[in-house]
Enzyme design. Structure first.
Site, PDB file in Angstrom:
ATOM      1  N   HIS A  64      -9.884  46.981  93.311  1.00  0.00           N
ATOM      2  CA  HIS A  64      -9.574  45.866  94.208  1.00  0.00           C
ATOM      3  C   HIS A  64      -8.738  46.399  95.351  1.00  0.00           C
ATOM      4  O   HIS A  64      -7.945  47.336  95.177  1.00  0.00           O
ATOM      5  CB  HIS A  64      -8.817  44.767  93.448  1.00  0.00           C
ATOM      6  N   HIS A  80     -16.996  39.697 100.015  1.00  0.00           N
ATOM      7  CA  HIS A  80     -15.886  38.826  99.636  1.00  0.00           C
ATOM      8  C   HIS A  80     -16.289  37.949  98.451  1.00  0.00           C
ATOM      9  O   HIS A  80     -15.982  38.256  97.306  1.00  0.00           O
ATOM     10  CB  HIS A  80     -15.479  37.976 100.841  1.00  0.00           C
ATOM     11  N   ASP A  93     -13.996  39.349  89.266  1.00  0.00           N
ATOM     12  CA  ASP A  93     -15.446  39.180  89.395  1.00  0.00           C
ATOM     13  C   ASP A  93     -16.219  39.768  88.218  1.00  0.00           C
ATOM     14  O   ASP A  93     -17.396  39.443  88.036  1.00  0.00           O
ATOM     15  CB  ASP A  93     -15.935  39.845  90.689  1.00  0.00           C
TER      16      ASP A  93
END
Length: 431
Positions: A308, A269, A364
């Site tokens: 994702h 996460h 990210d």
């Protein structure tokens, strides 16, 4: 004629048909439970590990359309908020459901600024950690400890008490996060400077040394503001689900948010940007990218920061954060890994292998480069995620508390173990 939408289900075991109502593109699991229900049969249940297609709540906080790459907070596009808003204004929007007036904004900022300090006993608790304690572990325990400093927080039905805890938590998270960072470096903790903005104050508590007044670079403060806005909420992810699940027991908000921090602590996460950074460092140079891409296709390498669970298009946050890199690198100098990242993105977006699988950069992919340029060690990355996400967790928690349909979370299970076994006493088993 009626506008009511229904689904007809035929149970081939019995030949019976059931009409189930469709609302907002979903059916109630309880309606499925009526199918085949008898004294000997509990009825059908949905088996959905990871909640891949199960809605646990109705929410008006965040909207995501993964196929189109859309992210909205309370209906406002993330692009507009990142461009023109501030984190505290976005936090107000998430919590209250609408943008503040000038008076509401000023009062909100004043309240949060007033509550940035933490009790000295909590400072003593942080100082008791080992020198190499993980910052997320320190943050996790200190937020949980806040519930003991504000015992009235358990009265979650009182709107005024709820508001006070929300303000306190949003205000104190940067302080706790910055002190966790300083602790690992063996540096003295820096108290909040309430003359500064939310992100400027955070930078001051992180990096201030002997200077009488810390003067943060406005470009860095703005980049951090954008990062905080992008991370403020993201619908029903693992940590939000943890906050809601624990919060459904009607526990105080500090304990519920602690559950969210614990979920975010996990590498699947909150730790994804650290994994991206490790990958880029392993590739080392732009020239090594093609060989790495081939390794990914052959199953020998993993492409981190692409794809994702929700987005099947370009993550809208990735586009914004890519621009924020320019502001940060203008101050810190260009991270040499940026060239590797850009080449990796360029090749992956043109390669049929990745295009067919809808693997696009996510938030990210570039955030780790910014954090490293700001001289944060990788273990701090998740703390920088948790601080802004607090407003989203609290908005979701508040919605849960006010939702009359919500009950204490208790998923069904499909039992696969033994049944009606005869117990043999140890004196006989051990002969």
């Amino acid at each position: 004629m009626t506008d009511k939408q229904t689904l007809t289900i035929r149970d081939n075991r019995s030949g019976e048909e059931y009409e189930v109502e469709i609302t907002d593109g979903s059916i109630r699991a309880a309606d499925l439970g009526k199918i085949g229900k008898s004294d000997d049969d509990p009825g059908l249940a949905v088996y959905d590990p990871g909640f891949t297609n199960t809605a646990s709540t109705r929410s008006a906080v965040t909207y995501i359309d993964g196929d189109k790459g859309i992210l909205e907070y309370r209906g406002y596009p993330i692009e507009q908020l990142a461009e023109s808003s501030t984190y505290l204004e976005v936090a107000y929007l998430l919590i209250h459901g609408e943008l503040p007036t000038k008076e509401q904004h000023d009062q909100w900022v004043h309240e949060i600024t007033f509550h940035t300090f933490v009790h000295e006993n909590l400072k003593s608790q942080l100082q008791g950690f080992r020198y190499d304690a993980h910052p997320m572990g320190m943050l996790l325990s200190s937020v949980g400890a806040l519930s003991t400093f504000y015992p009235e927080a358990r009265n979650i039905k009182d709107p005024q008490i709820r508001h006070e805890q929300i303000v306190r938590m949003i205000a104190k998270m940067p302080t706790l996060g910055a002190w966790s960072f300083r602790h690992a470096q063996g540096k003295p903790y820096v108290y909040p400077d309430n003359d500064l903005s939310y992100t400027e104050n955070f930078l001051s508590m992180l990096f201030r040394m002997s200077e009488p007044k810390y003067d943060p670079d406005p470009r860095l403060a703005k980049a951090l503001e954008v990062l905080f806005i992008l991370h403020a909420d993201h619908e029903q992810n693992a940590s939000t689900n943890a906050v809601r699940s624990v919060g459904s027991s009607q526990v105080d908000p500090y304990s519920a948010v602690t559950a969210g921090i614990a979920a975010l602590y996990g590498p699947l996460h909150g730790g994804a940007n650290e994994a991206v950074l490790k990958m880029l460092k392993r590739i080392k140079t732009k020239e090594n990218v093609p060989a790495f891409i081939e390794g990914v296709k052959n199953g020998d390498e993993r492409l981190m920061g692409f794809g994702h669970r929700v987005y099947k298009n370009y993550d809208p946050r990735a586009t914004i954060i890519k621009k924020a890199c320019d502001d940060v690198f203008e101050v810190t100098g260009v991270n040499p890994l940026l060239e590797v990242a850009q080449e990796l993105e360029k090749i992956a977006l043109e390669d049929e292998y990745f295009v067919k699988r809808k693997l696009y950069p996510n938030v990210d992919f570039y955030s780790g480069l910014i954090y490293e340029a700001l001289q944060f060690p990788p273990e701090m990355f998740t703390v920088l995620f948790a601080i802004p996400r607090t407003s989203g967790w609290l908005a979701q928690w508040l919605e849960l508390v006010d939702d009359p349909e919500q009950k204490i979370a208790r998923p069904k299970q499909i039992y696969t173990g033994g049944r009606q076994l005869d117990f043999v006493p140890a004196s006989e088993r051990w002969k």
